[in-house]
Design a protein around this motif. Structure first.
Motif, PDB file in Angstrom:
ATOM      1  N   ALA A  60       1.013  -1.305  -0.068  1.00 28.01           N
ATOM      2  CA  ALA A  60       0.014  -0.120   0.129  1.00 28.01           C
ATOM      3  C   ALA A  60       0.726   1.202  -0.050  1.00 28.01           C
ATOM      4  O   ALA A  60       1.812   1.446   0.824  1.00 28.01           O
ATOM      5  N   GLU A  61       0.618   2.192  -0.807  1.00 27.00           N
ATOM      6  CA  GLU A  61       1.280   3.317  -0.999  1.00 27.00           C
ATOM      7  C   GLU A  61       0.363   4.686  -0.598  1.00 27.00           C
ATOM      8  O   GLU A  61      -0.684   4.892  -1.165  1.00 27.00           O
ATOM      9  N   ILE A  62       0.638   5.381   0.419  1.00 25.95           N
ATOM     10  CA  ILE A  62      -0.309   6.239   0.800  1.00 25.95           C
ATOM     11  C   ILE A  62       0.550   7.632   1.122  1.00 25.95           C
ATOM     12  O   ILE A  62       1.576   7.691   1.884  1.00 25.95           O
ATOM     13  N   ALA A  63       0.077   8.779   0.552  1.00 22.37           N
ATOM     14  CA  ALA A  63       0.679   9.968   0.618  1.00 22.37           C
ATOM     15  C   ALA A  63       0.215  10.710   1.530  1.00 22.37           C
ATOM     16  O   ALA A  63      -1.042  10.899   1.882  1.00 22.37           O
ATOM     17  N   VAL A  64       1.162  11.523   2.394  1.00 21.73           N
ATOM     18  CA  VAL A  64       0.882  12.496   3.350  1.00 21.73           C
ATOM     19  C   VAL A  64       1.376  13.937   2.908  1.00 21.73           C
ATOM     20  O   VAL A  64       2.525  14.012   2.632  1.00 21.73           O
ATOM     21  N   ILE A  65       0.445  14.752   2.659  1.00 23.50           N
ATOM     22  CA  ILE A  65       0.451  16.089   2.212  1.00 23.50           C
ATOM     23  C   ILE A  65       0.224  17.053   2.778  1.00 23.50           C
ATOM     24  O   ILE A  65      -0.786  17.390   3.525  1.00 23.50           O
ATOM     25  N   GLY A  66       1.069  18.014   3.105  1.00 20.11           N
ATOM     26  CA  GLY A  66       0.724  19.584   3.599  1.00 20.11           C
ATOM     27  C   GLY A  66       1.890  20.090   4.348  1.00 20.11           C
ATOM     28  O   GLY A  66       3.121  19.485   4.629  1.00 20.11           O
ATOM     29  N   GLU A  67       1.975  21.172   4.432  1.00 20.59           N
ATOM     30  CA  GLU A  67       2.965  22.124   5.359  1.00 20.59           C
ATOM     31  C   GLU A  67       3.490  21.323   6.649  1.00 20.59           C
ATOM     32  O   GLU A  67       4.509  21.625   7.033  1.00 20.59           O
ATOM     33  N   ALA A  68       2.417  20.894   7.249  1.00 18.30           N
ATOM     34  CA  ALA A  68       2.614  20.215   8.434  1.00 18.30           C
ATOM     35  C   ALA A  68       2.840  18.752   8.493  1.00 18.30           C
ATOM     36  O   ALA A  68       2.859  17.988   9.423  1.00 18.30           O
ATOM     37  N   ALA A  69       3.002  18.098   7.459  1.00 18.68           N
ATOM     38  CA  ALA A  69       3.134  16.831   7.132  1.00 18.68           C
ATOM     39  C   ALA A  69       4.225  16.130   8.073  1.00 18.68           C
ATOM     40  O   ALA A  69       4.047  14.904   8.557  1.00 18.68           O
ATOM     41  N   GLY A  70       5.385  16.686   8.055  1.00 20.15           N
ATOM     42  CA  GLY A  70       6.605  16.373   9.031  1.00 20.15           C
ATOM     43  C   GLY A  70       6.206  16.228  10.577  1.00 20.15           C
ATOM     44  O   GLY A  70       6.266  15.145  11.163  1.00 20.15           O
ATOM     45  N   ALA A  71       5.597  17.238  10.920  1.00 21.92           N
ATOM     46  CA  ALA A  71       5.092  17.388  12.535  1.00 21.92           C
ATOM     47  C   ALA A  71       3.897  16.576  12.720  1.00 21.92           C
ATOM     48  O   ALA A  71       4.145  15.726  13.747  1.00 21.92           O
ATOM     49  N   PHE A  72       3.146  16.321  11.598  1.00 23.72           N
ATOM     50  CA  PHE A  72       2.016  15.425  11.678  1.00 23.72           C
ATOM     51  C   PHE A  72       2.836  13.756  11.950  1.00 23.72           C
ATOM     52  O   PHE A  72       2.275  13.027  12.831  1.00 23.72           O
TER      53      PHE A  72
END
Length: 379
Positions: A60-72
């Motif tokens: 499974a490949e799941i993208a996490v996107i956004g300026e706060a992605a690292g902190a999330f």
């Protein structure tokens, strides 16, 4: 009254190629995947001595996107992903509030504001659900790209040579690509038009050998698979199924979810305490991890035995007349020539050198606790 419908297994985008190669299939996490093409031993030895070609598009490949992605991700996962550089990857875990393992993951940093989380096929829904639930206080988006993504692995000492010999595939400076790093390659799907498609090329794998994992759009997977097979044949490349993948990962001491990992197991029990960054202000499962699993909690060990009879998952581990553990994975090692196993045992019997017995269908097989991994490739 109608009869209950039989669940239909999903097919890999490479299914027709596997059929043409004469593969035997098995249902794996709801997918019809090749278990072998010729023999488990031949495919295993091909990876150890030359190269093997694997279809792992069920991952499974799941993208996490956004300026706060690292902190999330720092809060959602056990590791510190915000410190990961673009072009790098990290092994991590996603835990529940009790410190149990929902899944083990590979996380790639694609850009400053985008990560790719790769999960096991059996845990796709659970990981997507957990990540989505944990976005409540974060301005990030979760995008499940599994259905649009094919994943092909080339593993073995000749893996780089195979990629470099594939004229339709181009990736810059593979010799300089470090372990757990990635770069962007290209596959020329139609030589007549010279058009190319992007391929994420990662120096990662699950076999204990050098190798690469190639992510690309499903529409072009068959073309790349065929090009790799043709170019790699003179170098000893063989298509390989799940059976050899399992013995390869076992020799390399790599855990498999549902065997060495699960919701009832904390990372430290599985030898993965180093993966958890406990000095973060918060992450899901932190309080349970800090409490620990208890002094008597079983821990993962490697076991080596003599002879030819291998203990399988679920077989008891004995100390005298007492059951002190249970096998999680076991096989007759094709590389080493003797039985090996991983097992969870009581910590009083977990020291390297401890003498135990494996209950193999009523027969007692002497075994010794040995360090993991069982096999490590030469530098």
């Amino acid at each position: 009254m109608s009869e209950p419908s039989t669940p239909v297994s999903r097919l890999s985008p490479l299914h027709d190629q596997h059929v043409a190669l004469g593969a035997s299939f098995t249902d794996f996490a709801g997918w019809q995947m090749p278990v072998r093409y010729t023999s488990d031993l031949a495919e295993h030895h091909a990876v150890r001595t030359a190269a093997g070609l694997f279809d792992i598009s069920h991952m499974a490949e799941i993208a996490v996107i956004g300026e706060a992605a690292g902190a999330f991700l720092d809060e959602a996962l056990a590791g510190r992903l915000s410190a990961l550089s673009v072009g790098k990857a990290k092994y991590s875990l996603i835990l529940d509030e009790h410190g149990g393992i929902i899944d083990d993951l590979i996380v790639y940093r694609i850009t400053d504001h985008e990560f790719l989380v790769v999960a096991n096929a059996s845990n796709r829904d659970a990981v997507v659900a957990a990540l989505t639930q944990r976005t409540a206080d974060h301005a990030v988006a979760i995008d499940d790209r599994t259905d649009a993504t094919a994943l092909i692995a080339v593993q073995g000492p000749a893996a780089r040579a195979v990629l470099e010999a594939t004229s339709a595939f181009v990736a810059p400076e593979l010799d300089e690509l470090k372990y757990y790093a990635w770069t962007t390659g290209a596959f020329v799907a139609d030589p007549a038009s010279d058009d190319s498609v992007a391929v994420l090329v990662a120096r990662t794998g699950y076999t204990g050998e050098d190798g690469f994992e190639l992510y690309l759009d499903t529409a072009h997977a068959a073309g790349l698979w065929a090009a790799l097979l043709e170019a790699g044949a003179p170098l000893g490349l063989q298509p390989c199924g799940l059976a050899s993948r399992d013995t390869l990962r076992l020799e390399a001491g790599m855990p498999l979810y549902g065997h060495e990992l699960g919701l009832s197991i904390q990372p430290v029990q599985a030898g993965l305490g180093r993966v958890v960054v406990t000095d973060k202000p918060h992450f899901v499962g932190k309080e349970a991890i800090e409490r620990g699993p208890g002094d008597d909690a079983r821990v993962l060990v490697g076991l080596a035995a003599e002879g030819r009879r291998a203990a399988r998952a679920g077989y008891p581990v004995m100390a005298g007349d007492e059951v002190v553990g249970e096998i999680t994975s076991g096989a007759l090692s094709p590389t080493l020539g003797h039985p090996i196993a991983m097992a969870f045992v009581h910590p009083a019997h977990a020291a390297v050198g401890a003498q135990l017995d494996l209950d193999v269908r009523g027969s007692r097989i002497p075994a010794t606790v040995v360090p993991l991994p069982f096999y490590k490739k030469e530098a």
